[in-house]
Design an enzyme around this catalytic site. Structure first.
Site, short mmCIF file in Angstrom:
data_model
loop_
_atom_site.label_atom_id
_atom_site.label_comp_id
_atom_site.label_asym_id
_atom_site.label_seq_id
_atom_site.Cartn_x
_atom_site.Cartn_y
_atom_site.Cartn_z
N HIS A 161 0.91 -1.31 0.06
CA HIS A 161 0.13 -0.10 0.07
C HIS A 161 0.90 1.22 0.07
O HIS A 161 0.53 2.36 -0.55
CB HIS A 161 -0.67 -0.04 1.13
CG HIS A 161 -1.99 -0.87 1.18
ND1 HIS A 161 -1.83 -2.09 1.84
CD2 HIS A 161 -3.28 -0.78 0.74
CE1 HIS A 161 -2.98 -2.92 1.53
NE2 HIS A 161 -3.76 -2.24 1.10
N ASP B 96 -4.56 -6.21 -7.99
CA ASP B 96 -4.76 -5.52 -6.66
C ASP B 96 -5.18 -4.13 -6.93
O ASP B 96 -5.26 -3.70 -8.18
CB ASP B 96 -3.53 -5.84 -5.96
CG ASP B 96 -3.70 -5.72 -4.38
OD1 ASP B 96 -5.02 -5.49 -3.95
OD2 ASP B 96 -3.07 -5.99 -3.67
#
Length: 481
Positions: A78, A152
């Site tokens: 992230h 993702d």
């Protein structure tokens, strides 16, 4: 898996981005950690497969993630791009194993993570989520996966650090993905992809193949016969408690790691018991059970209290009780900053463990257990919800046998697969010793078997005890017809 699928269907959800098929073999993994089924590739593969089957048997598409394996990283994708510096052979032997098994067993989709894997794609700063050698080469051609491929989330910094939002979408399509998760610039992405088709960077054959896969998935989900979800009673249906399943999971998962001198069951009449809730502001279900069942004195020490308070409380409790039950609660699931467990709280636990007979129950990410390995009795509870707390209290009372096994290594002496089988509170003794007539006890068998034969009941368990000792316990028949 089936229960989750049924809740997904009730909401109109067709794909669940699960199971996590990552093998978490790095205790300091900042993002996967307890999202994984553990560090044993066989256990991860087995549990991911059963979870997948449960969902797909009920018509919900499962999605194995994060290909080719996000378990051995020290960077959160992230925030940045993790690098997997392993050889292709090492990946084959560990990270790829659960994905191979899932593909063999019919997983319908795979999500590709933002990972740099130089042994498969040496291109600099190219995440696996947009990599043709990883998606088209490894996943499609080498491993033979024919289902849907998701990226993702495309707004994560593991990919946005290196490319513009529209370019990310184009590269994801060129890499071999079917569906793009959370692209940030939809108009710009569509425009770039159209230009790539016109310039023949993407063939219409490829476009058709991917659209066909998506339409097939929609057809399999019943969207060709779509009916709107009935919203009446939706909140009630989704919030109904699946308590029996939840408790069953807790009973099978809770793991007894250490039980010196059978400390687990010291509670009897005349015993002085204390409960110390670490990370707690007030009484929870576990604390309430200990207080009620054993007339325990309760103390609470949250993570904001200072070091001097820890020293004072440890000194006050030293030698005051026959046993101290410690509950570790409210800590972070992530390993950063010691899981949010304060140095003062650690000081208090270590002092109590060093001076008293202690029973330590750790409610949450099992990796945090490494801080508390010196208790006389140590129990991994994995979650910190009411039902898990109540189940842990049942274990303390000897109401069921702990059979859980640790999914990861937490200390040198508590490796993956560790776990003792606890004994129930009530021992089994010879019937004659308690003045029971063995011949009369034998009549129980014929009575219950006759009831099953006449379909009065599908089955039963009969237990006879006196003065805290079992003289007869036997199961008959089945739970249902």
């Amino acid at each position: 898996g089936k229960e989750i699928a049924n809740e997904c269907k009730r909401m109109g959800i067709h794909v669940n981005f699960a199971p996590v098929a990552d093998v978490n073999n790095n205790p300091n993994n900042p993002v996967i950690s307890m999202r994984s089924f553990g560090e044993d590739k066989y256990q991860v593969a087995r549990k991911a497969e059963m979870y997948m089957r449960g969902m797909q048997d009920e018509g919900i598409m499962a999605c194995a993630k994060h290909f080719p394996g996000h378990g051995d990283v020290a960077v959160d994708s992230h925030n940045d791009l993790p690098v997997i510096g392993k050889s292709k052979a090492a990946l084959d032997s560990l990270e790829l194993y659960p994905f191979k098994r899932a593909i063999e067993e019919g997983i319908q989709s795979v999500m590709v993570g933002h990972l740099s894997v130089p042994s498969v794609d040496p291109s600099e700063n190219i995440p696996s989520s947009i990599s043709p050698p990883i998606i088209t080469g490894l996943l499609r051609k080498e491993m033979g996966f024919q289902g849907l491929v998701f990226t993702d989330a495309l707004e994560m910094k593991g990919i946005t650090k290196y490319f513009s939002h529209a370019e990310i979408a184009l590269r994801a399509i060129l890499g071999g993905n079917d569906l793009l998760c959370l692209p940030s610039d939809l108009p710009g992405s569509i425009e770039l992809i159209k230009k790539a088709i016109k310039k023949k960077k993407i063939s219409w054959k490829e476009v058709d193949a991917r659209v066909r896969r998506i339409l097939t998935a929609k057809y399999n989900a019943g969207l060709n016969r779509w009916t709107p979800i009935a919203v009446e009673g939706l909140t009630e249906d989704l919030n109904r408690e699946v308590t029996a399943l939840h408790r069953r999971i807790a009973e099978h998962a809770i793991t007894l790691l250490k039980n010196d001198d059978n400390t687990l069951f010291p509670m009897g009449k005349g015993k002085r018991i204390a409960y110390v809730g670490i990370g707690s502001y007030n009484e929870n279900a576990f604390a309430r059970s200990v207080r009620t069942n054993y007339d325990a004195h309760t103390y609470f020490f949250d993570f904001k209290q200072p070091q001097e308070k820890a020293v004072q409380l440890a000194a006050y409790l030293n030698g005051l009780y026959d046993a101290i039950v410690i509950g570790i609660h409210g800590y972070s699931r992530r390993p950063a900053n010691s899981f949010g467990i304060s140095a003062a709280a650690e000081t208090l636990v270590h002092s109590l463990q060093g001076q008293n007979k202690t029973l330590t129950f750790v409610f949450g990410n099992p990796y945090a257990i490494r801080k508390f390995c010196n208790s006389n009795t140590l129990v991994a509870c994995y979650e910190d919800d009411r039902i898990t707390q109540e189940t842990a209290a049942d274990l303390l009372a000897g109401r069921f046998e702990a059979t859980g096994k640790l999914p990861v290594t937490v200390c040198d002496n508590f490796i993956s697969g560790s776990g003792l089988v606890s004994k129930r509170m009530l021992p089994m003794v010879n019937a004659i010793d308690l003045r029971f007539d063995p011949k009369k006890l034998l009549k129980i068998d014929s009575i219950v078997n006759d009831a099953i034969y006449q379909k009065a009941i599908p089955g039963a368990v009969v237990l006879a005890a006196r003065n805290g000792k079992i003289v007869y316990e036997k199961a008959f028949g089945h739970l249902t017809y």
